[in-house]
Design a protein around this motif. Structure first.
Motif, PDB file in Angstrom:
ATOM      1  N   UNK A   1      17.542  -7.043   8.490  1.00 54.40           N
ATOM      2  CA  UNK A   1      16.471  -7.195   7.510  1.00 54.40           C
ATOM      3  C   UNK A   1      16.699  -8.363   6.574  1.00 54.40           C
ATOM      4  N   UNK A   2      17.911  -8.887   6.511  1.00 52.38           N
ATOM      5  CA  UNK A   2      18.194  -9.996   5.616  1.00 52.38           C
ATOM      6  C   UNK A   2      17.449 -11.258   6.035  1.00 52.38           C
ATOM      7  N   UNK A   3      17.056 -11.358   7.332  1.00 51.61           N
ATOM      8  CA  UNK A   3      16.368 -12.543   7.833  1.00 51.61           C
ATOM      9  C   UNK A   3      14.859 -12.489   7.619  1.00 51.61           C
ATOM     10  N   UNK A   4      14.346 -11.387   7.141  1.00 56.44           N
ATOM     11  CA  UNK A   4      12.909 -11.229   6.949  1.00 56.44           C
ATOM     12  C   UNK A   4      12.496 -11.884   5.642  1.00 56.44           C
ATOM     13  N   UNK A   5      11.482 -12.727   5.713  1.00 58.73           N
ATOM     14  CA  UNK A   5      10.931 -13.346   4.507  1.00 58.73           C
ATOM     15  C   UNK A   5      10.326 -12.246   3.639  1.00 58.73           C
ATOM     16  N   UNK A   6      10.854 -12.081   2.442  1.00 59.38           N
ATOM     17  CA  UNK A   6      10.417 -10.971   1.581  1.00 59.38           C
ATOM     18  C   UNK A   6       8.971 -11.125   1.118  1.00 59.38           C
ATOM     19  N   UNK A   7       8.517 -12.358   0.972  1.00 62.05           N
ATOM     20  CA  UNK A   7       7.116 -12.553   0.573  1.00 62.05           C
ATOM     21  C   UNK A   7       6.171 -12.137   1.699  1.00 62.05           C
ATOM     22  N   UNK A   8       6.564 -12.387   2.940  1.00 62.92           N
ATOM     23  CA  UNK A   8       5.741 -11.964   4.076  1.00 62.92           C
ATOM     24  C   UNK A   8       5.810 -10.452   4.271  1.00 62.92           C
ATOM     25  N   UNK A   9       6.970  -9.878   4.035  1.00 66.85           N
ATOM     26  CA  UNK A   9       7.093  -8.422   4.102  1.00 66.85           C
ATOM     27  C   UNK A   9       6.216  -7.773   3.046  1.00 66.85           C
ATOM     28  N   UNK A  10       6.205  -8.347   1.851  1.00 64.87           N
ATOM     29  CA  UNK A  10       5.341  -7.853   0.773  1.00 64.87           C
ATOM     30  C   UNK A  10       3.875  -7.898   1.210  1.00 64.87           C
ATOM     31  N   UNK A  11       3.462  -9.003   1.832  1.00 62.67           N
ATOM     32  CA  UNK A  11       2.084  -9.125   2.306  1.00 62.67           C
ATOM     33  C   UNK A  11       1.758  -8.036   3.320  1.00 62.67           C
ATOM     34  N   UNK A  12       2.665  -7.800   4.250  1.00 66.60           N
ATOM     35  CA  UNK A  12       2.426  -6.777   5.269  1.00 66.60           C
ATOM     36  C   UNK A  12       2.276  -5.398   4.635  1.00 66.60           C
ATOM     37  N   UNK A  13       3.158  -5.079   3.701  1.00 69.04           N
ATOM     38  CA  UNK A  13       3.102  -3.770   3.044  1.00 69.04           C
ATOM     39  C   UNK A  13       1.815  -3.617   2.238  1.00 69.04           C
ATOM     40  N   UNK A  14       1.364  -4.693   1.612  1.00 68.20           N
ATOM     41  CA  UNK A  14       0.097  -4.639   0.878  1.00 68.20           C
ATOM     42  C   UNK A  14      -1.068  -4.401   1.831  1.00 68.20           C
ATOM     43  N   UNK A  15      -1.002  -4.979   3.005  1.00 66.22           N
ATOM     44  CA  UNK A  15      -2.065  -4.743   3.987  1.00 66.22           C
ATOM     45  C   UNK A  15      -2.151  -3.268   4.346  1.00 66.22           C
ATOM     46  N   UNK A  16      -1.008  -2.670   4.628  1.00 65.81           N
ATOM     47  CA  UNK A  16      -1.004  -1.254   4.979  1.00 65.81           C
ATOM     48  C   UNK A  16      -1.496  -0.407   3.811  1.00 65.81           C
ATOM     49  N   UNK A  17      -0.998  -0.696   2.617  1.00 65.96           N
ATOM     50  CA  UNK A  17      -1.378   0.085   1.441  1.00 65.96           C
ATOM     51  C   UNK A  17      -2.805  -0.147   1.005  1.00 65.96           C
ATOM     52  N   UNK A  18      -3.281  -1.372   1.107  1.00 68.33           N
ATOM     53  CA  UNK A  18      -4.656  -1.656   0.695  1.00 68.33           C
ATOM     54  C   UNK A  18      -5.665  -1.035   1.653  1.00 68.33           C
ATOM     55  N   UNK A  19      -5.335  -1.004   2.945  1.00 63.30           N
ATOM     56  CA  UNK A  19      -6.221  -0.331   3.899  1.00 63.30           C
ATOM     57  C   UNK A  19      -6.435   1.123   3.514  1.00 63.30           C
ATOM     58  N   UNK A  20      -5.348   1.823   3.244  1.00 63.61           N
ATOM     59  CA  UNK A  20      -5.466   3.252   2.934  1.00 63.61           C
ATOM     60  C   UNK A  20      -6.049   3.478   1.546  1.00 63.61           C
ATOM     61  N   UNK A  21      -5.746   2.580   0.612  1.00 62.96           N
ATOM     62  CA  UNK A  21      -6.291   2.718  -0.735  1.00 62.96           C
ATOM     63  C   UNK A  21      -7.807   2.562  -0.738  1.00 62.96           C
ATOM     64  N   UNK A  22      -8.280   1.491  -0.138  1.00 66.14           N
ATOM     65  CA  UNK A  22      -9.719   1.211  -0.164  1.00 66.14           C
ATOM     66  C   UNK A  22     -10.490   2.257   0.632  1.00 66.14           C
ATOM     67  N   UNK A  23      -9.989   2.615   1.821  1.00 62.02           N
ATOM     68  CA  UNK A  23     -10.687   3.637   2.593  1.00 62.02           C
ATOM     69  C   UNK A  23     -10.596   4.994   1.901  1.00 62.02           C
ATOM     70  N   UNK A  24      -9.448   5.289   1.303  1.00 60.03           N
ATOM     71  CA  UNK A  24      -9.314   6.545   0.573  1.00 60.03           C
ATOM     72  C   UNK A  24     -10.328   6.655  -0.546  1.00 60.03           C
ATOM     73  N   UNK A  25     -10.529   5.543  -1.259  1.00 57.73           N
ATOM     74  CA  UNK A  25     -11.532   5.568  -2.333  1.00 57.73           C
ATOM     75  C   UNK A  25     -12.931   5.731  -1.753  1.00 57.73           C
ATOM     76  N   UNK A  26     -13.215   5.001  -0.682  1.00 53.36           N
ATOM     77  CA  UNK A  26     -14.535   5.128  -0.059  1.00 53.36           C
ATOM     78  C   UNK A  26     -14.817   6.582   0.343  1.00 53.36           C
TER      79      UNK A  26
END
Length: 255
Positions: A1-26
Motif C-alpha cells: 500500500x505504500x506505493x499507492x498515490x494517496x490522493x488517488x486513493x482518496x478520490x476512489x474512496x470519495x467515489x464509493x462514498x458519494x455514490x452511496x450518499x447521494x443515492x441514499x439521500x435520493x
C-alpha cells in the motif's frame, strides 16, 4: 500500500462514498410518500444501509486525506464540483417505477464492485466491502424482483418501466469507463478495472429485464463526468441544497 498515490486513493474512496450518499439521500426522499407502507419501510431501510456505507467510505477517505476532515465534513461541507458520484445516482426519483429502475441498475453494478473489493490488497477496503456486500445482495434481489413485477405487470406499469429504462440506460456506461484513478487502483490491486465488471452486470441485468419483458435501448452512448467531478447534472445542486442546508445555516452545530 505504500506505493499507492494517496490522493488517488482518496478520490476512489470519495467515489464509493458519494455514490452511496447521494443515492441514499435520493431514496430517503420517499419516506412517508411511498405507494404502500411496506415499500415505505423497505425504501427507508435501503437508504439507511447506503448512508451507513457512506459513513465507512468517507470516514476512511478522511483518514487517507489526513486533513482532519470527518465523514460528516466530507458529506456536508463540500460543494457540488467536489462530489465524485456517477450521474445515475443523482437523477430524480420520478415515479416509483423510475426509482426502482435506477436502484436496480446501480445495485447490479454495486454488487459486482463490492464482490471484487472484498479481495482488495487494502484490508480496510476489503473489510468495508465484506460488510456492505451482505446488504447490497438484498438490495439487488429486491430491486430486481420489483422491476420484474412492474415490467411484467399491467400495460401501464410496463409502459412506465420501459420509459424509465429508456431514460436511465444512457447513464449506465459511466460506471464502467476507467480513468487515471481507476487505472492506478487496478494496478495497485486496490480495486478492479471497472470494465471487468461489465460481464457480470450485463448477465444479471439482461436476465431480469428479459423476465420483466423490457427491451434494452440500442446504442452505446454514455453520459459521463460525474465521477471525475467534471460535470454533474443540475439535479445534484438541488439535492445538496436540501441535504446540506442545516449544516450550512448553523456551521459546526452539534446535538
Amino acid at each position: 500500500m505504500s506505493d499507492v498515490d494517496q490522493s488517488q486513493l482518496f478520490e476512489f474512496l470519495c467515489r464509493m462514498g458519494d455514490n452511496t450518499l447521494v443515492l441514499g439521500h435520493r431514496v430517503s426522499e420517499w419516506c412517508g410518500h411511498a405507494p404502500v407502507l411496506e415499500e415505505d419501510i423497505a425504501l427507508a431501510n435501503t437508504a439507511l444501509d447506503l448512508i451507513g456505507q457512506t459513513q465507512m467510505w468517507l470516514g476512511l477517505a478522511g483518514e487517507v486525506e489526513d486533513k482532519s476532515r470527518s465523514a460528516d465534513d466530507l458529506a456536508m461541507l463540500r460543494d457540488v464540483w467536489d462530489f465524485r458520484n456517477v450521474l445515475l445516482v443523482e437523477q430524480p426519483n420520478g415515479d416509483f417505477g423510475q426509482t426502482m429502475m435506477r436502484q436496480f441498475l446501480f445495485d447490479a453494478w454495486h454488487l459486482a464492485m463490492l464482490k471484487a473489493l472484498t479481495g482488495s490488497c487494502d484490508d480496510r477496503i476489503a473489510a468495508i466491502a465484506a460488510k456492505s456486500v451482505k446488504e447490497v445482495q438484498y438490495h439487488v434481489e429486491r430491486s430486481g424482483d420489483t422491476v420484474v413485477g412492474l415490467g411484467d405487470g399491467t400495460s401501464e406499469s410496463h409502459r412506465r418501466m420501459q420509459k424509465a429504462l429508456d431514460l436511465l440506460w444512457p447513464y449506465v456506461g459511466e460506471m464502467f469507463v476507467a480513468d487515471a484513478v481507476d487505472e492506478a487502483m487496478a494496478k495497485a490491486g486496490v480495486a478492479p478495472d471497472p470494465a471487468t465488471l461489465r460481464d457480470a452486470f450485463d448477465a444479471r441485468v439482461e436476465a431480469v429485464l428479459t423476465d420483466a419483458t423490457l427491451t434494452i435501448p440500442d446504442g452505446g452512448f454514455a453520459h459521463k463526468g460525474g465521477k471525475t467531478g467534471f460535470q454533474h447534472s443540475e439535479h445534484l445542486g438541488h439535492l445538496l441544497t436540501q441535504m446540506q442546508w442545516l449544516q450550512r445555516a448553523y456551521p459546526g452545530a452539534t446535538w
